[in-house]
Design a protein around this motif. Structure first.
Motif, PDB file in Angstrom:
ATOM      1  N   ASP A   1     144.026 -35.933   4.908  1.00 37.39           N
ATOM      2  CA  ASP A   1     143.021 -36.948   4.597  1.00 37.39           C
ATOM      3  C   ASP A   1     142.194 -37.296   5.837  1.00 37.39           C
ATOM      4  O   ASP A   1     140.955 -37.394   5.766  1.00 37.39           O
ATOM      5  N   ALA A   2     142.870 -37.504   6.966  1.00 39.36           N
ATOM      6  CA  ALA A   2     142.154 -37.844   8.195  1.00 39.36           C
ATOM      7  C   ALA A   2     141.279 -36.680   8.660  1.00 39.36           C
ATOM      8  O   ALA A   2     140.162 -36.888   9.174  1.00 39.36           O
ATOM      9  N   ALA A   3     141.765 -35.456   8.491  1.00 33.81           N
ATOM     10  CA  ALA A   3     140.996 -34.283   8.910  1.00 33.81           C
ATOM     11  C   ALA A   3     139.738 -34.117   8.060  1.00 33.81           C
ATOM     12  O   ALA A   3     138.660 -33.811   8.589  1.00 33.81           O
ATOM     13  N   VAL A   4     139.868 -34.317   6.760  1.00 28.94           N
ATOM     14  CA  VAL A   4     138.693 -34.212   5.892  1.00 28.94           C
ATOM     15  C   VAL A   4     137.643 -35.235   6.301  1.00 28.94           C
ATOM     16  O   VAL A   4     136.444 -34.921   6.403  1.00 28.94           O
ATOM     17  N   ALA A   5     138.068 -36.468   6.539  1.00 29.16           N
ATOM     18  CA  ALA A   5     137.125 -37.507   6.953  1.00 29.16           C
ATOM     19  C   ALA A   5     136.440 -37.142   8.273  1.00 29.16           C
ATOM     20  O   ALA A   5     135.221 -37.311   8.422  1.00 29.16           O
ATOM     21  N   GLU A   6     137.206 -36.633   9.220  1.00 29.86           N
ATOM     22  CA  GLU A   6     136.652 -36.276  10.530  1.00 29.86           C
ATOM     23  C   GLU A   6     135.710 -35.083  10.438  1.00 29.86           C
ATOM     24  O   GLU A   6     134.599 -35.102  11.008  1.00 29.86           O
ATOM     25  N   PHE A   7     136.115 -34.047   9.715  1.00 28.02           N
ATOM     26  CA  PHE A   7     135.285 -32.846   9.646  1.00 28.02           C
ATOM     27  C   PHE A   7     134.043 -33.055   8.781  1.00 28.02           C
ATOM     28  O   PHE A   7     133.012 -32.418   9.024  1.00 28.02           O
ATOM     29  N   ARG A   8     134.134 -33.925   7.778  1.00 33.84           N
ATOM     30  CA  ARG A   8     132.940 -34.223   6.990  1.00 33.84           C
ATOM     31  C   ARG A   8     131.875 -34.898   7.852  1.00 33.84           C
ATOM     32  O   ARG A   8     130.684 -34.667   7.679  1.00 33.84           O
ATOM     33  N   LEU A   9     132.313 -35.728   8.763  1.00 34.92           N
ATOM     34  CA  LEU A   9     131.366 -36.438   9.623  1.00 34.92           C
ATOM     35  C   LEU A   9     130.818 -35.567  10.748  1.00 34.92           C
ATOM     36  O   LEU A   9     129.637 -35.647  11.087  1.00 34.92           O
ATOM     37  N   HIS A  10     131.680 -34.716  11.332  1.00 35.46           N
ATOM     38  CA  HIS A  10     131.314 -34.048  12.575  1.00 35.46           C
ATOM     39  C   HIS A  10     131.334 -32.522  12.507  1.00 35.46           C
ATOM     40  O   HIS A  10     130.980 -31.870  13.509  1.00 35.46           O
ATOM     41  N   GLY A  11     131.730 -31.937  11.368  1.00 34.12           N
ATOM     42  CA  GLY A  11     131.830 -30.492  11.285  1.00 34.12           C
ATOM     43  C   GLY A  11     133.027 -29.959  12.055  1.00 34.12           C
ATOM     44  O   GLY A  11     133.796 -30.729  12.659  1.00 34.12           O
ATOM     45  N   TYR A  12     133.159 -28.641  12.037  1.00 35.10           N
ATOM     46  CA  TYR A  12     134.310 -28.038  12.707  1.00 35.10           C
ATOM     47  C   TYR A  12     134.245 -28.214  14.223  1.00 35.10           C
ATOM     48  O   TYR A  12     135.203 -28.668  14.853  1.00 35.10           O
ATOM     49  N   LEU A  13     133.114 -27.871  14.821  1.00 33.14           N
ATOM     50  CA  LEU A  13     133.016 -27.922  16.278  1.00 33.14           C
ATOM     51  C   LEU A  13     133.089 -29.359  16.798  1.00 33.14           C
ATOM     52  O   LEU A  13     133.717 -29.622  17.826  1.00 33.14           O
ATOM     53  N   GLY A  14     132.469 -30.282  16.096  1.00 33.99           N
ATOM     54  CA  GLY A  14     132.449 -31.663  16.567  1.00 33.99           C
ATOM     55  C   GLY A  14     133.687 -32.462  16.199  1.00 33.99           C
ATOM     56  O   GLY A  14     133.926 -33.535  16.772  1.00 33.99           O
ATOM     57  N   GLY A  15     134.477 -31.958  15.267  1.00 34.72           N
ATOM     58  CA  GLY A  15     135.669 -32.680  14.838  1.00 34.72           C
ATOM     59  C   GLY A  15     136.730 -32.715  15.933  1.00 34.72           C
ATOM     60  O   GLY A  15     136.952 -31.722  16.635  1.00 34.72           O
TER      61      GLY A  15
END
Length: 226
Positions: A36-50
């Motif tokens: 859940d936390a990873a989805v939230a982070e990657f949705r906001l910042h993408g793979y490189l920015g996550g």
């Protein structure tokens, strides 16, 4: 995240997403929190920015524990986003019961509306943008989305329309053009607006869109009610 079903597990394995063995219910709870936390982070910042540090903070799970589940950030990204893709479709109602042209139309309309509401939710649209942005780097995600869409959406609807045609309610030509037309009107067109022109998208219009799509479809392929 939803619990893993046999269908979801098959989709993951078919697209090359390995299973993660869990030793206890506590391990499962931690994994779900990390996803859940990873989805939230990657949705906001993408793979490189996550940031895995931010995922650890958001989930309450330490980085060493996260890396005990996923040995690389890449695997974490694939697993979390892949799980979220499948979860967006899990629970999509089957095409309902029907016995006449009227009830068949209503069953198709209800299915399309449920499908559109799931795919066009703000969370799923954000997920779609993430997958589009990372599709070249992670083609398996694009494959998973296509396979999941076909499994939960295209195939059940195609089977229902075929059954309605055999029952004499529809006069469908060979091929999948009628299916494609119906999905494009009810789901595809509003999905494009929600993805790329969100200010012009209004979820309150989805029932009217689904009704209109079914009306146009039935005017082309429907037969008289029996």
């Amino acid at each position: 995240m939803s619990t893993v079903t046999d269908t979801a597990q098959r989709l993951r394995l078919e697209c090359g997403f390995p299973d993660i063995p869990l030793a206890s219910p506590r391990s499962r709870d931690r994994l779900l929190a990390v996803r859940d936390a990873a989805v939230a982070e990657f949705r906001l910042h993408g793979y490189l920015g996550g940031s895995v540090d931010e995922i650890a903070r958001g989930s309450g799970v330490s980085k060493p524990t996260i890396y005990s589940y996923f040995d690389t950030k890449e695997r974490l990204f694939l697993d979390a986003i892949g799980d979220a893709l499948i979860s967006a479709y899990t629970g999509l109602s089957p095409v309902g019961e029907w016995s006449s042209a009227r009830t068949a139309r209503e069953a198709v309309r209800a299915f399309l509306l449920d499908w559109a509401r799931r795919l066009l939710s703000p969370e799923t649209i954000a997920l779609r943008r993430t997958v589009i942005g990372e599709a070249e780097r992670f083609p398996r995600l694009a494959s998973l989305w296509a396979l999941t869409n076909a499994t939960y959406g295209d195939r059940p609807l195609a089977e229902a329309l075929t059954a309605m045609s055999r029952a004499g309610l529809l006069d469908l030509p060979r091929g999948d053009l009628p299916l494609r037309q119906l999905i494009a009107m009810a789901v595809g067109a509003p999905q494009l607006v929600a993805t790329f022109r969100p200010a012009d998208f209004d979820a309150a219009e989805l029932p009217e869109i689904a009704e209109g799509a079914v009306a146009v479809f039935w005017s082309s392929y429907g037969k008289e009610d029996r």
